[in-house]
Design an enzyme around this catalytic site. Structure first.
Site, PDB file in Angstrom:
ATOM      1  N   ALA A 100      28.596  46.820  44.141  1.00 41.70           N
ATOM      2  CA  ALA A 100      27.754  47.413  43.570  1.00 41.70           C
ATOM      3  C   ALA A 100      29.156  48.612  43.984  1.00 41.70           C
ATOM      4  O   ALA A 100      29.559  48.578  45.091  1.00 41.70           O
ATOM      5  CB  ALA A 100      26.304  47.747  43.561  1.00 41.70           C
ATOM      6  N   CYS A 102      41.994  49.288  32.526  1.00 42.56           N
ATOM      7  CA  CYS A 102      42.062  48.960  31.987  1.00 42.56           C
ATOM      8  C   CYS A 102      40.496  49.014  31.235  1.00 42.56           C
ATOM      9  O   CYS A 102      40.071  48.894  30.168  1.00 42.56           O
ATOM     10  CB  CYS A 102      42.682  47.203  32.707  1.00 42.56           C
ATOM     11  SG  CYS A 102      44.107  47.120  32.106  1.00 42.56           S
ATOM     12  N   LYS A 120      41.177  52.475  42.964  1.00 42.95           N
ATOM     13  CA  LYS A 120      40.987  51.097  43.276  1.00 42.95           C
ATOM     14  C   LYS A 120      41.600  50.523  44.840  1.00 42.95           C
ATOM     15  O   LYS A 120      42.790  51.327  44.485  1.00 42.95           O
ATOM     16  CB  LYS A 120      40.441  49.346  43.198  1.00 42.95           C
ATOM     17  CG  LYS A 120      41.829  49.139  42.753  1.00 42.95           C
ATOM     18  CD  LYS A 120      41.416  47.562  42.394  1.00 42.95           C
ATOM     19  CE  LYS A 120      42.517  46.853  41.519  1.00 42.95           C
ATOM     20  NZ  LYS A 120      42.704  45.651  41.134  1.00 42.95           N
ATOM     21  N   GLU A 174      47.169  39.713  29.347  1.00 45.46           N
ATOM     22  CA  GLU A 174      47.922  39.011  31.156  1.00 45.46           C
ATOM     23  C   GLU A 174      46.254  39.609  31.453  1.00 45.46           C
ATOM     24  O   GLU A 174      45.696  40.595  30.946  1.00 45.46           O
ATOM     25  CB  GLU A 174      48.457  40.567  31.062  1.00 45.46           C
ATOM     26  CG  GLU A 174      48.683  40.691  32.593  1.00 45.46           C
ATOM     27  CD  GLU A 174      49.254  39.416  32.876  1.00 45.46           C
ATOM     28  OE1 GLU A 174      50.599  38.490  32.838  1.00 45.46           O
ATOM     29  OE2 GLU A 174      48.723  38.928  34.776  1.00 45.46           O
TER      30      GLU A 174
END
Ligand SMILES: NC(=O)c1ccc[n+]([C@@H]2O[C@H](COP(=O)([O-])OP(=O)(O)OC[C@H]3O[C@@H](n4cnc5c(N)ncnc54)[C@H](O)[C@@H]3O)[C@@H](O)[C@H]2O)c1
Length: 444
Positions: free
Chosen positions: A261, A269, A329, A160
């Site tokens: 950056a 992951c 994130k 995946e």
């Protein structure tokens, strides 16, 4: 094959979005989990985690009776023609992948297939080290079912590639589908499941499919560490690393993605998979100097970010820091390996106090640390009365904060940006003291 039914073992980011996508393509799908409340909630249309757009689609599929949740792997497999294994493969202390959930599900599949007469295809979708499908899943299913791979059941490895935060989009519109097949019959059936997906489909050897996933994540992590290393070089020359990487990424052989950056990669992951392939390679006598450096650079970067914060305010002792973004994130509530944790730990070590805000990840972050972080209801509360703001994940809501908000709410308008959330020039022109990874931070 039109009426194929699918069991998806594991109801995490991969399992549930895959189950939802299969259901959306008309395959009746059952997703399983070990947690009863998660299965019960799924059957009410409530996913166990946040992912943009997922809840609406899950509600629709559950409402149509084409998607359901269960805690019974054996029963889910018995009701299905294909089983996708999507359970977690977290890191063991030495970095290798923990395959205990893979083994547990393979034995459940074996138990289920014992009393089933139809041909069934077992597909590994979790990220697993090369050889796991053939050396662990295959013999475990054979042992518990008394059946033979290639005769009574088929076997594939279908890695995946979805991105958290974009999981719904990616599971419905993957950019490629890789099918590692034990034999042609198994591969044909898995390719049939994906027949309506408009993207390249690649069929290959099972071990190649397993390694493609590790190689892809290692290369993406390498691009990030590369940009991060250059950010520190650029800072010393007072050059903007984003400008440099824009020029680099215009080369069609490179492309601009993943050259941003920041304060390092996190999530479930990249750190886990790069560590796993490095540990595996070393265990078989293969040196990995490139990937060792990718991981080392990733550990340097959060500490470099703290140095930047110190440059902005001098000493951290007694400073109140508004910390924006705790997830690894934006657009996800996932805090696994988030860079927020080492940064906040270091801030406390240096005597600072943290007021934090994240749109979705505060509950999960609270479980990671006992530090007395003050969790705020919204970004305004997090900014109010703080000595400076730092940005660790650039959620839309955080990107929308304006220079005038920093000036209005902070004690002094200092922003240290770990993700190039804002345009530095406009922040500076509007009176904010802007510091950022790879920005021209040198005092002239
Ligand atoms: N998260 C991502 O972005 C992503 C992307 C690509 C690949 N992967 C890989 O996919 C796999 C799953 O990742 P994830 O992020 O979805 O994990 P996750 O931790 O979010 O979910 C794992 C799920 O497995 C379930 N589970 C564990 N043991 C089980 C068992 N015996 N029976 C049934 N369910 C069981 C858990 O309850 C949980 O729902 C991992 O190998 C990961 O590396 C993840």
């Amino acid at each position: 094959m039109d009426k194929l039914k699918i069991a998806v073992l594991g109801m995490g980011y991969v399992g549930l979005t895959s189950g939802m996508a299969f259901a959306k393509h008309g395959f009746k799908s059952i997703c399983t989990t070990t947690t009863l409340s998660k299965a019960e909630n799924l059957n009410k249309g409530i996913p166990p985690f946040y992912e943009p757009g997922l809840e609406e689609l899950v509600r629709e599929m559950v409402g149509n009776g084409i998607l359901s949740g269960s805690t019974d792997n054996v029963d889910a497999v018995r009701q299905s023609d294909i089983t996708f294994i999507c359970v977690g493969t977290p890191s063991l202390p030495a970095g290798l992948a923990d395959l205990s959930a893979i083994e547990a599900t393979a034995s459940d599949i074996g138990v289920a297939l014992k009393d089933v007469d139809c041909y069934h295809v077992v597909v590994a979708k979790s990220t697993i080290p090369p050889g796991t499908t053939e050396n662990l899943i295959l013999p475990t299913v054979e042992k518990y079912s008394g059946k033979k791979a290639g005769v009574d059941f088929g076997l594939c490895m279908n890695p995946e590639f979805l991105r958290q935060g974009e999981a719904v989009h990616d599971s419905l519109n993957p950019d490629r589908i890789v099918i590692g097949e034990y034999d042609k019959r198994s591969g044909d059936i898995v390719e049939y499941v994906y027949r309506d997906y408009d993207c390249p489909k690649m069929r290959c050897d099972i071990k190649a499919a397993e390694l493609i996933k590790y190689a892809a994540n290692s290369l993406l992590a390498t691009k990030i560490s590369f940009a991060n290393e250059f950010s520190r070089i650029c800072e010393k020359f007072n050059v903007d690393v984003y400008e440099v990487m824009r020029g680099v990424g215009l080369d069609f052989r490179i492309n601009p993605r993943f050259l941003r950056a920041g304060c390092g990669f996190g999530g479930s992951c990249f750190p886990k998979d790069v560590n796993a392939i490095v540990a595996l390679a070393k265990s078989i006598g293969v040196e990995t100097p490139l990937l060792d450096s990718v991981l080392y650079t990733n550990e340097l970067q959060p500490m470099h970010f703290v140095e930047l914060i110190k440059d902005a305010v001098g000493t951290l002792d007694g400073k109140v820091i508004s910390f924006l973004g705790l997830s690894f994130k934006p657009n996800t509530d996932d805090t696994r390996a988030t860079r927020a944790l080492p940064i906040i730990e270091k801030l406390y070590e240096e005597g600072a106090r943290v007021k934090a805000y994240d749109p979705k990840a505060m509950e999960k972050f609270k479980r990671l640390t006992d530090l007395p972080v003050e969790y705020c209801e919204n970004w305004e509360e997090a900014l109010r009365g703080a000595d400076l703001a730092v940005v660790q994940s650039d959620w839309r809501e955080i990107r929308d904060i304006k220079a005038k908000d920093f000036k209005r709410l902070l004690n002094s308008p200092i922003v240290v940006d770990g993700r190039r959330t804002y345009d530095p020039k406009s922040m500076i022109s509007e009176g904010v003291k802007y510091y950022g990874i790879g920005w021209r931070n040198l005092k002239t």
